[in-house]
Design a protein around this motif. Structure first.
Motif, mmCIF file in Angstrom:
data_model
loop_
_atom_site.group_PDB
_atom_site.id
_atom_site.type_symbol
_atom_site.label_atom_id
_atom_site.label_comp_id
_atom_site.label_asym_id
_atom_site.label_seq_id
_atom_site.Cartn_x
_atom_site.Cartn_y
_atom_site.Cartn_z
ATOM 1 N N ALA A 1 0.828 -1.212 0.000
ATOM 2 C CA ALA A 1 0.000 0.000 0.000
ATOM 3 C C ALA A 1 0.857 1.254 0.000
ATOM 4 N N ASN A 2 1.963 1.199 -0.763
ATOM 5 C CA ASN A 2 2.871 2.332 -0.790
ATOM 6 C C ASN A 2 2.240 3.576 -1.385
ATOM 7 N N ASP A 3 1.164 3.381 -2.175
ATOM 8 C CA ASP A 3 0.536 4.524 -2.807
ATOM 9 C C ASP A 3 -0.494 5.201 -1.916
ATOM 10 N N GLU A 4 -0.723 4.643 -0.734
ATOM 11 C CA GLU A 4 -1.700 5.231 0.174
ATOM 12 C C GLU A 4 -1.135 6.475 0.843
ATOM 13 N N GLU A 5 -1.992 7.450 1.066
ATOM 14 C CA GLU A 5 -1.603 8.666 1.759
ATOM 15 C C GLU A 5 -2.171 8.649 3.170
ATOM 16 N N VAL A 6 -1.531 9.405 4.041
ATOM 17 C CA VAL A 6 -2.028 9.503 5.415
ATOM 18 C C VAL A 6 -3.385 10.198 5.390
ATOM 19 N N PRO A 7 -4.426 9.589 5.957
ATOM 20 C CA PRO A 7 -5.747 10.233 5.976
ATOM 21 C C PRO A 7 -5.691 11.543 6.754
ATOM 22 N N PRO A 8 -6.562 12.495 6.431
ATOM 23 C CA PRO A 8 -6.594 13.754 7.195
ATOM 24 C C PRO A 8 -6.991 13.493 8.642
ATOM 25 N N ILE A 9 -6.289 14.110 9.556
ATOM 26 C CA ILE A 9 -6.527 13.890 10.987
ATOM 27 C C ILE A 9 -7.117 15.157 11.608
ATOM 28 N N LYS A 10 -8.241 15.007 12.295
ATOM 29 C CA LYS A 10 -8.872 16.115 12.998
ATOM 30 C C LYS A 10 -8.577 16.008 14.489
ATOM 31 N N HIS A 11 -8.374 17.132 15.125
ATOM 32 C CA HIS A 11 -8.091 17.168 16.558
ATOM 33 C C HIS A 11 -9.238 17.881 17.271
ATOM 34 N N GLY A 12 -9.821 17.218 18.267
ATOM 35 C CA GLY A 12 -10.956 17.782 18.975
ATOM 36 C C GLY A 12 -10.559 18.628 20.169
ATOM 37 N N ASN A 13 -11.548 19.217 20.795
ATOM 38 C CA ASN A 13 -11.314 20.061 21.963
ATOM 39 C C ASN A 13 -10.985 19.202 23.183
ATOM 40 N N PRO A 14 -9.987 19.610 23.965
ATOM 41 C CA PRO A 14 -9.602 18.830 25.151
ATOM 42 C C PRO A 14 -10.585 19.008 26.300
ATOM 43 N N ILE A 15 -10.635 18.020 27.161
ATOM 44 C CA ILE A 15 -11.401 18.062 28.407
ATOM 45 C C ILE A 15 -10.402 17.923 29.554
ATOM 46 N N THR A 16 -10.481 18.825 30.525
ATOM 47 C CA THR A 16 -9.561 18.774 31.668
ATOM 48 C C THR A 16 -10.346 18.580 32.956
ATOM 49 N N ASP A 17 -9.887 17.645 33.772
ATOM 50 C CA ASP A 17 -10.529 17.367 35.056
ATOM 51 C C ASP A 17 -9.446 16.991 36.063
ATOM 52 N N ARG A 18 -9.351 17.776 37.116
ATOM 53 C CA ARG A 18 -8.378 17.507 38.187
ATOM 54 C C ARG A 18 -6.975 17.269 37.627
ATOM 55 N N ARG A 19 -6.590 18.153 36.735
ATOM 56 C CA ARG A 19 -5.257 18.210 36.135
ATOM 57 C C ARG A 19 -4.988 17.116 35.114
ATOM 58 N N SER A 20 -5.919 16.204 34.903
ATOM 59 C CA SER A 20 -5.801 15.258 33.794
ATOM 60 C C SER A 20 -6.475 15.860 32.569
ATOM 61 N N THR A 21 -5.835 15.729 31.424
ATOM 62 C CA THR A 21 -6.381 16.279 30.181
ATOM 63 C C THR A 21 -6.606 15.159 29.167
ATOM 64 N N PHE A 22 -7.751 15.222 28.495
ATOM 65 C CA PHE A 22 -8.125 14.244 27.479
ATOM 66 C C PHE A 22 -8.372 14.995 26.173
ATOM 67 N N GLN A 23 -7.791 14.525 25.070
ATOM 68 C CA GLN A 23 -8.034 15.153 23.771
ATOM 69 C C GLN A 23 -8.269 14.076 22.711
ATOM 70 N N PRO A 24 -9.345 14.225 21.911
ATOM 71 C CA PRO A 24 -9.631 13.235 20.874
ATOM 72 C C PRO A 24 -9.011 13.606 19.527
ATOM 73 N N HIS A 25 -8.731 12.600 18.726
ATOM 74 C CA HIS A 25 -8.259 12.777 17.359
ATOM 75 C C HIS A 25 -9.058 11.805 16.491
ATOM 76 N N LEU A 26 -9.375 12.212 15.285
ATOM 77 C CA LEU A 26 -10.215 11.384 14.409
ATOM 78 C C LEU A 26 -9.656 11.385 12.989
ATOM 79 N N ALA A 27 -9.752 10.224 12.336
ATOM 80 C CA ALA A 27 -9.338 10.128 10.938
ATOM 81 C C ALA A 27 -10.207 9.104 10.217
ATOM 82 N N PRO A 28 -10.578 9.377 8.973
ATOM 83 C CA PRO A 28 -11.290 8.368 8.171
ATOM 84 C C PRO A 28 -10.295 7.297 7.728
ATOM 85 N N VAL A 29 -10.631 6.036 7.889
ATOM 86 C CA VAL A 29 -9.740 4.933 7.493
ATOM 87 C C VAL A 29 -10.552 3.857 6.776
#
Length: 318
Positions: free
Chosen positions: A166-194
């Motif tokens: 699959a050398n001809d495949e390109e990296v799918p576009p990656i979206k980065h979501g808004n982070p959620i912070t709670d008691r100094r822990s941070t969570f952030q989502p990322h999404l890509a079509p595959v």
């Protein structure tokens, strides 16, 4: 008249002989989780006398292993993530391709052990990897070594998707979501079509080029790919040290009935226990970015490739 050889019986006999050999070789390190379902695990250490690094290899043997299908596996190691996890996974896949049709587990175990030895010799933090990379919550939960195979639904009939050039495949576009912070822990989502497992790897590698994401305490992910020709799903998940988080994330994708999408949730641990709330934040992050990108909308726009569609039954590996 000669007996007719049943390929399924031949595979089962090969599995039985291989399991007996591994049990003899590795003793207490080898564990039978569910013999009827052909589920096993083995604890692998870099040094049997003074283990600096350990990993748990969890395995499901499908009915057509070793003749035509590989074992389904998951490596649990809180310190293993990012490029290192991808490197190890690639080496295991290479071993399988080189020895296709043969029993592979011994080679896999020793390859992982070789990787642990190399890592323990080169890593400056190898003396205390658990303290650096695993959260206190994992220690409190006390279940990091308990195999959870309920989420492993890899359709081995689609193995060819991993091996195609699959050398001809390109990296799918990656979206980065808004982070959620709670008691100094941070969570952030990322999404890509595959649409292929190769793209899943490409997305992970691309994300790990970002130093901040690569340094996250956990990068939990799950993906679902719909195979049109087989009318079935190819799907899998990864906890990355946050026990059971990957399975919960994949369950969310199933409930939302999405396809051809991968979601990664990065967590940076802040030193304060969140308990079950951490799973809530992981799933909320994932749900938010899926909604933002139109994967859960019923609008016409969401019917594009990757949007919500009628959910067929997943093809499960027995």
């Amino acid at each position: 008249m000669a007996d007719v050889v049943n390929p399924e019986n031949e595979d089962l006999q090969s599995q039985i002989e291989e399991v007996e050999a591994l049990s003899s070789i590795y003793g207490d390190e080898w564990c039978v989780v569910d013999e009827a379902s052909r589920i096993f695990c083995i604890k692998i250490s870099s040094n049997l006398e003074e283990p600096k690094l350990t990993a748990c290899l969890q395995i499901i043997l499908p009915p057509d292993y070793p003749s035509t299908a590989p074992p389904i596996y998951q490596i649990n190691a809180a310190w293993l993530r990012g490029p290192e996890r991808a490197k190890l996974a690639n080496s295991l896949e290479d071993l399988y391709v080189e020895n296709m049709g043969e029993s592979i587990l011994f080679l896999w175990v020793e390859k992982i052990r070789e990787f642990l030895v190399e890592k323990s010799q080169t890593s400056e933090s190898a003396d205390q990897p658990e303290k650096v990379n695993i959260t206190t919550e994992e220690k409190v939960d006390g279940d990091e070594d308990i195999p959870d195979f309920s989420t492993l639904r890899l359709n081995t009939e689609n193995l060819h998707l991993f091996m195609e050039n699959a050398n001809d495949e390109e990296v799918p576009p990656i979206k980065h979501g808004n982070p959620i912070t709670d008691r100094r822990s941070t969570f952030q989502p990322h999404l890509a079509p595959v649409v292929t497992p190769r793209q899943v790897k490409m997305v992970l590698e691309k994300l790990c080029e970002n130093k901040k994401i690569a340094s996250a305490t956990h990068n939990i992910y799950a993906y679902r790919i719909y195979c049109e020709d087989k009318h079935s799903f190819l799907q899998d998940c990864e906890d990355d040290g946050e026990t059971a988080a990957g399975g919960r994330l994949l369950h969310l994708l199933q409930i939302l009935d999405v396809r051809n999408v991968m979601v990664v949730v990065s967590r940076w641990y802040g030193g304060i226990l969140l308990g079950p709330d951490r799973f809530k934040h992981i799933n909320n992050c994932a749900r938010n970015i899926l909604v933002e990108e139109g994967y859960t909308s019923s609008s016409d726009e969401a019917t594009r490739s990757g949007g919500k569609t009628k959910r067929p039954k997943c093809k499960k590996t027995k």
